[in-house]
Design a protein around this motif. Sequence first.
Motif, PDB file in Angstrom:
ATOM      1  N   MET A   1      44.145 -11.966  74.892  1.00 33.25           N
ATOM      2  CA  MET A   1      44.780 -10.967  74.267  1.00 33.25           C
ATOM      3  C   MET A   1      46.326 -10.895  74.709  1.00 33.25           C
ATOM      4  N   THR A   2      46.493 -10.867  76.026  1.00 36.18           N
ATOM      5  CA  THR A   2      47.967 -11.018  76.479  1.00 36.18           C
ATOM      6  C   THR A   2      48.781 -12.534  75.833  1.00 36.18           C
ATOM      7  N   THR A   3      48.027 -13.388  75.812  1.00 33.95           N
ATOM      8  CA  THR A   3      48.667 -14.506  75.032  1.00 33.95           C
ATOM      9  C   THR A   3      49.088 -14.451  73.702  1.00 33.95           C
ATOM     10  N   ASN A   4      48.076 -13.657  72.703  1.00 35.99           N
ATOM     11  CA  ASN A   4      48.264 -13.284  71.486  1.00 35.99           C
ATOM     12  C   ASN A   4      49.502 -12.156  71.423  1.00 35.99           C
ATOM     13  N   ARG A   5      49.598 -11.308  72.179  1.00 34.14           N
ATOM     14  CA  ARG A   5      50.861 -10.261  72.058  1.00 34.14           C
ATOM     15  C   ARG A   5      52.331 -11.114  72.623  1.00 34.14           C
ATOM     16  N   GLN A   6      52.087 -11.890  73.580  1.00 37.53           N
ATOM     17  CA  GLN A   6      53.142 -12.820  73.967  1.00 37.53           C
ATOM     18  C   GLN A   6      53.565 -13.588  72.621  1.00 37.53           C
ATOM     19  N   LYS A   7      52.720 -14.218  72.131  1.00 36.95           N
ATOM     20  CA  LYS A   7      53.202 -15.130  70.865  1.00 36.95           C
ATOM     21  C   LYS A   7      53.791 -14.148  69.838  1.00 36.95           C
ATOM     22  N   ILE A   8      53.120 -12.863  69.429  1.00 34.54           N
ATOM     23  CA  ILE A   8      53.774 -12.053  68.649  1.00 34.54           C
ATOM     24  C   ILE A   8      55.002 -11.717  68.985  1.00 34.54           C
ATOM     25  N   GLY A   9      55.138 -11.224  70.366  1.00 35.32           N
ATOM     26  CA  GLY A   9      56.900 -10.859  70.890  1.00 35.32           C
ATOM     27  C   GLY A   9      57.544 -11.856  70.562  1.00 35.32           C
ATOM     28  N   ASN A  10      57.319 -13.172  70.765  1.00 33.15           N
ATOM     29  CA  ASN A  10      58.297 -14.174  70.830  1.00 33.15           C
ATOM     30  C   ASN A  10      58.644 -14.528  69.528  1.00 33.15           C
ATOM     31  N   TRP A  11      57.637 -14.373  68.511  1.00 31.17           N
ATOM     32  CA  TRP A  11      57.888 -14.806  67.149  1.00 31.17           C
ATOM     33  C   TRP A  11      59.056 -13.741  66.718  1.00 31.17           C
ATOM     34  N   PHE A  12      58.813 -12.309  66.850  1.00 42.20           N
ATOM     35  CA  PHE A  12      59.622 -11.459  66.782  1.00 42.20           C
ATOM     36  C   PHE A  12      60.960 -11.576  67.314  1.00 42.20           C
ATOM     37  N   ARG A  13      61.031 -11.945  68.494  1.00 41.97           N
ATOM     38  CA  ARG A  13      62.497 -12.096  69.099  1.00 41.97           C
ATOM     39  C   ARG A  13      63.037 -13.558  68.567  1.00 41.97           C
ATOM     40  N   ASN A  14      62.457 -14.519  68.232  1.00 44.76           N
ATOM     41  CA  ASN A  14      63.003 -15.803  68.087  1.00 44.76           C
ATOM     42  C   ASN A  14      63.050 -16.126  66.498  1.00 44.76           C
ATOM     43  N   SER A  15      61.992 -15.650  65.753  1.00 44.98           N
ATOM     44  CA  SER A  15      61.833 -16.046  64.373  1.00 44.98           C
ATOM     45  C   SER A  15      63.106 -15.313  63.469  1.00 44.98           C
ATOM     46  N   ILE A  16      63.858 -16.312  62.701  1.00 48.39           N
ATOM     47  CA  ILE A  16      64.765 -15.507  61.651  1.00 48.39           C
ATOM     48  C   ILE A  16      63.922 -14.940  60.651  1.00 48.39           C
ATOM     49  N   SER A  17      63.057 -15.288  60.204  1.00 47.40           N
ATOM     50  CA  SER A  17      62.271 -14.466  59.179  1.00 47.40           C
ATOM     51  C   SER A  17      61.938 -13.111  59.689  1.00 47.40           C
ATOM     52  N   ALA A  18      61.306 -12.855  60.948  1.00 50.20           N
ATOM     53  CA  ALA A  18      61.085 -11.797  61.504  1.00 50.20           C
ATOM     54  C   ALA A  18      62.304 -10.759  61.400  1.00 50.20           C
ATOM     55  N   LYS A  19      63.496 -11.115  61.767  1.00 48.10           N
ATOM     56  CA  LYS A  19      64.586 -10.607  61.793  1.00 48.10           C
ATOM     57  C   LYS A  19      65.202 -10.182  60.609  1.00 48.10           C
ATOM     58  N   MET A  20      65.021 -10.986  59.567  1.00 51.16           N
ATOM     59  CA  MET A  20      65.427 -10.626  58.350  1.00 51.16           C
ATOM     60  C   MET A  20      64.558  -9.630  57.736  1.00 51.16           C
ATOM     61  N   LEU A  21      63.015  -9.537  57.964  1.00 46.11           N
ATOM     62  CA  LEU A  21      62.117  -8.598  57.669  1.00 46.11           C
ATOM     63  C   LEU A  21      62.556  -7.198  58.221  1.00 46.11           C
ATOM     64  N   THR A  22      62.772  -7.379  59.179  1.00 51.40           N
ATOM     65  CA  THR A  22      63.258  -5.965  60.153  1.00 51.40           C
ATOM     66  C   THR A  22      64.260  -5.266  59.290  1.00 51.40           C
ATOM     67  N   VAL A  23      65.320  -6.212  59.157  1.00 48.07           N
ATOM     68  CA  VAL A  23      66.572  -5.578  58.559  1.00 48.07           C
ATOM     69  C   VAL A  23      66.259  -5.336  57.213  1.00 48.07           C
ATOM     70  N   GLY A  24      65.502  -5.927  56.446  1.00 47.04           N
ATOM     71  CA  GLY A  24      65.233  -5.471  55.055  1.00 47.04           C
ATOM     72  C   GLY A  24      64.429  -4.251  55.196  1.00 47.04           C
ATOM     73  N   PHE A  25      63.393  -3.994  56.026  1.00 48.94           N
ATOM     74  CA  PHE A  25      62.822  -2.715  56.210  1.00 48.94           C
ATOM     75  C   PHE A  25      63.737  -1.779  56.444  1.00 48.94           C
ATOM     76  N   LEU A  26      64.483  -1.874  57.303  1.00 46.50           N
ATOM     77  CA  LEU A  26      65.545  -0.757  57.882  1.00 46.50           C
ATOM     78  C   LEU A  26      66.538  -0.210  56.661  1.00 46.50           C
ATOM     79  N   ILE A  27      66.900  -1.362  55.899  1.00 47.09           N
ATOM     80  CA  ILE A  27      67.627  -1.078  54.749  1.00 47.09           C
ATOM     81  C   ILE A  27      66.792  -0.136  53.743  1.00 47.09           C
ATOM     82  N   LEU A  28      65.578  -0.438  53.530  1.00 53.34           N
ATOM     83  CA  LEU A  28      64.856   0.474  52.595  1.00 53.34           C
ATOM     84  C   LEU A  28      64.621   1.739  53.376  1.00 53.34           C
ATOM     85  N   ILE A  29      64.463   1.944  54.733  1.00 55.92           N
ATOM     86  CA  ILE A  29      64.381   3.158  55.392  1.00 55.92           C
ATOM     87  C   ILE A  29      65.575   3.922  55.161  1.00 55.92           C
TER      88      ILE A  29
END
Length: 452
Positions: A1-29
């Motif tokens: 469970m911890t490993t999965n959370r770490q993978k998700i956290g690393n994906w959000f920190r390191n993935s360009i797609s995650a950053k783009m999705l986050t910024v896109g969501f904030l623009i909609l907000i």
Amino acid sequence: MTTNRQKIGNWFRNSISAKMLTVGFLILILLIPLGFVKDLIRERGFRQAEVIEEINTKWGNQVVLNGPILKIPYHIYVEEKVFDEKTKTFLTSQKPERHYAYFFPWELDIQSKVQTKPLERGIYESVVFSSENVIKGKFAKLNFAVKEIKEEDILWDKATLLYKTSNLKGIRNTVKVGLGEKEYALKPKFDNSFMNTLESGYLSDLENIQEQALSFQSNISINGSNQLQFIPIGKETMVNMKSNWHSPSFNGNFLPDTEGKKITDAGFEAKWKILETNRRFGQYFFDNLPDLSQFSFGTEFLVPIDDYQKTERTSKYGLMIIGLTLLVFLLIQISSKIPIHPFQYLMIGLALVMFYTLLISISEHQNYLVAYLISSIAVVALITTYSRSILKHPKFTLLVLGSMFSLYAFIFVIIQLEDFALLVGSIGLFIILGIIMFTSRKIDWNGMQVTE
């Protein structure tokens, strides 16, 4: 469970797609508060329109003048049957009925001088005008033959003179008409139609009009707003209008002669010449005088785009400014690996939205240029100072400053343009797209590498 959370956290920190999705969501907000600001701008604009309408109503609304018109009664005879009790038969008699004929001038010359001025109520301002109108011309050759009316059935001694206007409230003098060698005062007559009536008392010595033309002259001082128009009832109608207003819009059925039209910053002068053959009605009407306001022409005292309209137009570019600004931060984050938290993106976006609130509030007390400068400088300074603490590098701070300065300057130029706004806007967006494509070409979108 911890490993999965770490993978998700690393994906959000390191993935360009995650950053783009986050910024896109904030623009909609951020579209939500931007929508509230647009509603506020429209509400303030509607309030301004209501106040201006109230000011104009009390001063005098749009003005349409029609006249002078000769109104001459005449008799026609209808057959009437009456039962006679003695003879037990019906007796036939001719009963006279009164009808009216309306005749227009052969020549109509109007000299109109219009002085505009502002009226203020609180923070709102309306432009109204006072006009001095000298109306001259002559009547001649009244044609009753078309109705086969005999001379003895024309009630010359019951003839009157009419003016019709859309704005009785605005009249500022006792309207008198000099007809021949006599002068007649006109009084209002109740009328439910759009054009209210001013009518004189009975005219004298009118029979001579069949042998020779009868000249007339009158002066009408009238207050109004928005537009001043006349109806070309003369067989030949000449109008000369002069005003200190710098932004006229010539409207109605007829435009002024190009040779006699002059428009400068100090005012305008316009001349019209309209013949009977240019319109769709003749020089007389029998029984009923129709509403001829559809044939009117004149000038609308056009108010240039006001600050509320400019602010509303500016707000339409809100999504573009928010999106491009956050995109600059996103590209900096991707290329430099500087961490930027979604909360920080949100704060930057809210600061961009605040620009429009500042703009509308300041423009109610200053002109649009001053309001735009103050608002844009305040927001650019705030975001630049904030980005300095986030990015921690002078060149990135200068990049943010330069990009935001360019964006706000670009929007300001578009708002000032009218005929070329679409062209300049399209070219500008094309250049912006090219810059983004050029600067992002070295980014490895499949990972976190930036090529040299």
